[in-house]
Enzyme design. Structure first.
Site, PDB file in Angstrom:
ATOM      1  N   ASP A  48       0.870  -1.174   0.000  1.00 58.19           N
ATOM      2  CA  ASP A  48       0.000   0.000   0.000  1.00 58.19           C
ATOM      3  C   ASP A  48       0.907   1.225   0.000  1.00 58.19           C
ATOM      4  O   ASP A  48       1.696   1.426   0.937  1.00 58.19           O
ATOM      5  CB  ASP A  48      -0.891   0.008   1.244  1.00 58.19           C
ATOM      6  CG  ASP A  48      -1.868  -1.157   1.260  1.00 58.19           C
ATOM      7  OD1 ASP A  48      -2.347  -1.540   0.176  1.00 58.19           O
ATOM      8  OD2 ASP A  48      -2.152  -1.686   2.346  1.00 58.19           O
TER       9      ASP A  48
ATOM     10  N   ASP B 210     -13.510  -4.487  -2.197  1.00 58.12           N
ATOM     11  CA  ASP B 210     -13.387  -4.291  -0.752  1.00 58.12           C
ATOM     12  C   ASP B 210     -14.736  -4.617  -0.125  1.00 58.12           C
ATOM     13  O   ASP B 210     -15.701  -3.865  -0.267  1.00 58.12           O
ATOM     14  CB  ASP B 210     -12.996  -2.845  -0.443  1.00 58.12           C
ATOM     15  CG  ASP B 210     -11.577  -2.524  -0.888  1.00 58.12           C
ATOM     16  OD1 ASP B 210     -10.788  -3.470  -1.082  1.00 58.12           O
ATOM     17  OD2 ASP B 210     -11.252  -1.337  -1.036  1.00 58.12           O
TER      18      ASP B 210
END
Length: 257
Positions: A12, A131
């Site tokens: 990330d 997600d």
């Protein structure tokens, strides 16, 4: 013959640095992305995933630069996601050195983007990043079922998650990065129920994401129908190595590279 299971570290990236938190909050610095990528390549990772977690227009040039520098040093497939809104964005990332591109919010807003990308570049290029969180009532009680979210799991997209994954597959997604927002960063294990439900509805590869804490967790995700397993914290902070994870996967009877 079964395909080898893939082990994928996820980086990330925020403002040119690798970050990691719990449920996408309380982010802490985890190092330089190009250095991390090179180390993972040397350690036997099968692929790498970069997610631009802020995905601001100001950060996009930074992401292109990171992708270019990584592609020059690391020779395993690289998936890049975050802030990808158009076919042209996909084109630019591929030209910078990405092998696959993850799309999330833009596909929710305009599902036909999935078909446009698949038609132009091939389904193998497109990874639907989903997600997903469990449905809860106002009091926090679980209601049963799963929904798609945006904004790091904080905002409902108003879509039933299993239906959305099935629709994306029909539109041309090459694989699904299935991230459990409830499990993300907790190291308590992947959401096995979610994996099984999506596996029952799609035939394209599924990458399990969110919750890995032990080598056995990765094997359990593969047992549930995942084709690849992805993690961040346990690799970034040295809790587990790629080798340990592959040993556990192999011990469960799954072929690895």
């Amino acid at each position: 013959m079964a395909l080898a299971a893939r082990v994928i570290p996820c980086l990330d990236v925020d403002a040119g640095r690798v970050v990691k938190g719990v449920n996408f909050e309380d982010l802490r610095d985890a190092g330089d992305p190009v250095e991390k990528a090179a180390a993972y390549g040397a350690a036997g990772a099968d692929e790498l995933t970069f997610l631009d977690v802020t995905a601001s227009s100001a950060g996009r040039d930074t992401t292109y630069d990171i992708v270019r520098r990584t592609a020059e040093q690391v020779f395993i497939p690289l998936t890049v996601g975050g802030g990808v809104r158009t076919v042209d964005d996909v084109d630019k990332l591929l030209r910078a050195g990405a092998d696959k591109v993850g799309i999330n919010t833009a596909a929710i807003h305009r599902p036909e983007l999935i078909a446009e990308v698949a038609d132009r570049f091939g389904a193998q290029v497109l990874v639907l990043s989903a997600d997903v969180r469990r449905l809860r009532g106002p009091d926090g009680q679980l209601l049963g079922g799963f929904e798609v979210t945006t904004h790091g799991g904080r905002r409902s997209a108003g879509l039933e998650a299993i239906d959305w994954c099935a629709r994306a597959a029909q539109l041309g997604a090459g694989e699904i990065l299935l991230n459990s927002m409830d499990a993300d960063g907790t190291t308590a294990g992947f959401d096995i129920e979610l994996l099984k439900l999506v596996r029952a509805e799609v035939s394209i590869p599924i990458i399990a994401s969110g919750g890995a804490g032990t080598p056995e967790h990765f094997a359990e995700a593969l047992d549930a129908g995942a084709d690849a397993v992805l993690a961040a914290s346990v690799f970034h902070f040295g809790t587990l190595t790629i080798g340990e994870v592959k040993d556990a996967i192999r011990a469960h009877g799954h072929p690895v590279r």
